[in-house]
Design an enzyme around this catalytic site. Structure first.
Site, PDB file in Angstrom:
ATOM      1  N   THR A 111       0.841  -1.198   0.000  1.00 36.89           N
ATOM      2  CA  THR A 111       0.000   0.000   0.000  1.00 36.89           C
ATOM      3  C   THR A 111       0.875   1.247   0.000  1.00 36.89           C
ATOM      4  OG1 THR A 111      -1.962   0.985   1.052  1.00 36.89           O
ATOM      5  CG2 THR A 111      -0.272   0.128   2.524  1.00 36.89           C
ATOM      6  N   ASN A 112       0.318   2.394   0.348  1.00 40.50           N
ATOM      7  CA  ASN A 112       1.090   3.644   0.433  1.00 40.50           C
ATOM      8  C   ASN A 112       0.585   4.456   1.617  1.00 40.50           C
ATOM      9  OD1 ASN A 112      -1.117   5.506  -0.493  1.00 40.50           O
ATOM     10  ND2 ASN A 112      -0.991   4.139  -2.274  1.00 40.50           N
ATOM     11  N   HIS A 113       1.176   5.640   1.821  1.00 38.40           N
ATOM     12  CA  HIS A 113       0.897   6.416   3.039  1.00 38.40           C
ATOM     13  C   HIS A 113      -0.361   7.272   2.983  1.00 38.40           C
ATOM     14  CE1 HIS A 113       4.522   5.347   5.107  1.00 38.40           C
ATOM     15  NE2 HIS A 113       5.274   5.717   4.085  1.00 38.40           N
ATOM     16  N   SER A 114      -1.156   7.148   1.943  1.00 40.47           N
ATOM     17  CA  SER A 114      -2.333   8.019   1.848  1.00 40.47           C
ATOM     18  C   SER A 114      -3.260   7.858   3.054  1.00 40.47           C
ATOM     19  CB  SER A 114      -3.112   7.697   0.569  1.00 40.47           C
ATOM     20  OG  SER A 114      -4.324   8.420   0.559  1.00 40.47           O
TER      21      SER A 114
ATOM     22  N   ALA B  36      -4.752   7.679  -3.837  1.00 41.39           N
ATOM     23  CA  ALA B  36      -3.384   7.271  -4.178  1.00 41.39           C
ATOM     24  C   ALA B  36      -3.437   5.800  -4.571  1.00 41.39           C
ATOM     25  CB  ALA B  36      -2.462   7.483  -2.986  1.00 41.39           C
TER      26      ALA B  36
END
Ligand code: CTP
Ligand code: CA
Length: 225
Positions: free
Chosen positions: A33-36, A100
């Site tokens: 995943t990502n930091h969104s 994101a």
């Protein structure tokens, strides 16, 4: 402090907003995943609703609660978001893609938890669909498409390319190298660039105020038609 008598200048407009990260499973316990945080998209949903719009929020996993009155569809993967967004694209007058989105996913999802051994390990990733690019292809004149760009270098160049590639009306470009910009923060520092090349930089401000500015820009484009 916000005025109690909000203007209902988006009344009758249907706005589709995507928010948050997407999540791509590796095995039953792990994912990419990502930091969104989803804060930007949820702020836009809140302001759009207050200004009288009908709001559909398609959200990846976040810790946020959608404002009462917003229709929300929860998704996990990019493919799920793709399906959900395409289903509602016809309905929408305006699409704001603040999510994101994971560009890649594991080629295979292991059925069982992957066990370690003494060797290094690698995961093959395959491309996810580009949701916004697909919307850009299908876009007709009267729909407004707004993208976001998260950049750590060549912000203008990259953001302008994204406007062209994805057939956007404008893009909200985040400079992730600046403190107070981007993912986790309650504030953002952005440059808004439109398809005519008109460019405006905004100093650090709360995401809720930036949401208002983005919707003002949308409103001005709706009037131009
Ligand atoms: N986006 C999308 N589907 C994807 C990837 C991105 O809809 N698979 C959307 C995002 O929601 C955002 C815009 O495209 O509004 C730009 O996303 P960004 O990650 O900045 O750009 P990419 O085109 O993915 O290019 P790169 O990550 O290589 O910079
Ligand atoms: Ca990307």
């Amino acid at each position: 402090v916000r005025l109690l008598q909000d203007k209902k200048d988006l009344k009758g407009k249907k706005i589709l907003i995507t928010a948050g990260p997407t999540r791509e499973a590796i095995d039953p316990v792990r994912y990419i995943t990502n930091h969104s945080s989803g804060k930007m998209g949820y702020a836009i949903a809140e302001r759009a609703l207050d200004r009288g719009a009908e709001v559909l929020l398609i959200s990846g996993p976040t810790n946020l609660k959608a404002p009462v009155g917003v229709n929300k569809i929860d998704v996990n993967t990019t493919n799920e978001m793709y399906e959900a967004v395409l289903k509602s694209f016809e309905w929408a007058d305006v699409v704001i893609k603040s999510a994101a989105v994971a560009d890649y996913r594991p080629a295979m999802v292991a059925e069982n938890k992957i066990k370690k051994d003494d060797n290094d390990f690698s995961i093959k990733l395959v491309r996810n669909p580009d949701i916004l690019k697909e919307l850009g292809k299908r876009k007709k004149d009267n729909k407004i498409l707004v993208g976001f760009a998260a950049e750590t270098q060549n912000l203008f160049h990259n953001a302008k390319n994204k406007i062209q590639n994805k057939n956007l009306d404008f893009i909200v470009a985040n400079d992730l190298t600046k403190e107070g910009a981007g993912f986790k923060s309650d504030t953002n520092i952005v440059t808004i660039i439109d398809k005519n090349g008109q460019t405006k930089h905004y100093e650090k401000m709360p995401k809720i105020d930036l949401a208002e500015i983005i919707l003002d820009k949308v409103k001005s484009l709706l009037i131009e038609e």
